[in-house]
Design an enzyme around this catalytic site. Sequence first.
Site, mmCIF file in Angstrom:
data_model
loop_
_atom_site.group_PDB
_atom_site.id
_atom_site.type_symbol
_atom_site.label_atom_id
_atom_site.label_comp_id
_atom_site.label_asym_id
_atom_site.label_seq_id
_atom_site.Cartn_x
_atom_site.Cartn_y
_atom_site.Cartn_z
ATOM 1 N N SER A 29 0.862 -1.179 0.000
ATOM 2 C CA SER A 29 0.000 0.000 0.000
ATOM 3 C C SER A 29 0.897 1.227 0.000
ATOM 4 C CB SER A 29 -0.900 0.017 1.240
ATOM 5 O OG SER A 29 -1.536 1.288 1.397
ATOM 6 N N TYR A 53 -1.585 -0.656 10.430
ATOM 7 C CA TYR A 53 -1.691 -0.955 9.004
ATOM 8 C C TYR A 53 -0.479 -0.410 8.252
ATOM 9 C CZ TYR A 53 -3.643 -1.147 4.275
ATOM 10 O OH TYR A 53 -3.843 -1.389 2.929
#
Length: 259
Positions: free
Chosen positions: A148, A165
Amino acid sequence: MHVMELFNLKGKTAIVTGGGRGLGEQIAEGLAEAGADIVLCSRKKEACEEVAQRLQEQRGVKTLALSCDITNAQDIQNVVNHTVQEFGKIDILVNNSGATWGAPALEMPLEAFQKVMNVNVTGTFLMSQKVGEVMVKQQSGKIINIASIAGLGGADPRFMDTVGYNASKGAVITFTKDLAVKWGSSNVQVNALAPGFFPTKMSRGLLEQGGDFILDRTPLGRFGSEKDLKGAALFLASAASDYVTGDVLVVDGGMHASC
């Protein structure tokens, strides 16, 4: 070899974790459109079965839907065994399954942080390890880890307060580079895709809260669409990328370039 043949996946077998929805479904569809037989696995087998049936009917490829918790080594071994039994080999692995948790860093529960790291990092490692045993033995394979842009650096908490995350995706990027070095001599290419912001079930709350902030910092002025990862994933899954390993392909509308 003609350039279009470089992108042909006919006769290849691909495993896509978390392939029953979202980015995993989009990637699986793209690989199937290029001719690959598809194995979809996640904890929610029903969603994988629906996508598998659709791909088989619409794209004419063979498919398999399996239940798998990627933090469970036995579940992963079962997926590998079923895939090899059905197709004889594993050419492509897409490590897409993931988890997130939103909370300020000072308030992040330990169990939440550990869950995100366990799914995104440990799960990616375990899946790569078990599939890698097959790929190293057959002296060929493509592993695509879904990272990501959150793993490229810090994120403004006004739109993304997800320290676990972000940390996990940074780890996935370094894991990708290291595994590429370790398995290059076995002709296994390991790369990562770093998507920007795509409307999915996981990102819904984030986009509702910080969508305008994100779009204002995205040069192309839009979120990712249902087709924007297909070509990037196909490149990394096909012979077109045989001399590419340890790389991170960013697909984010230019957001990382403007930061």
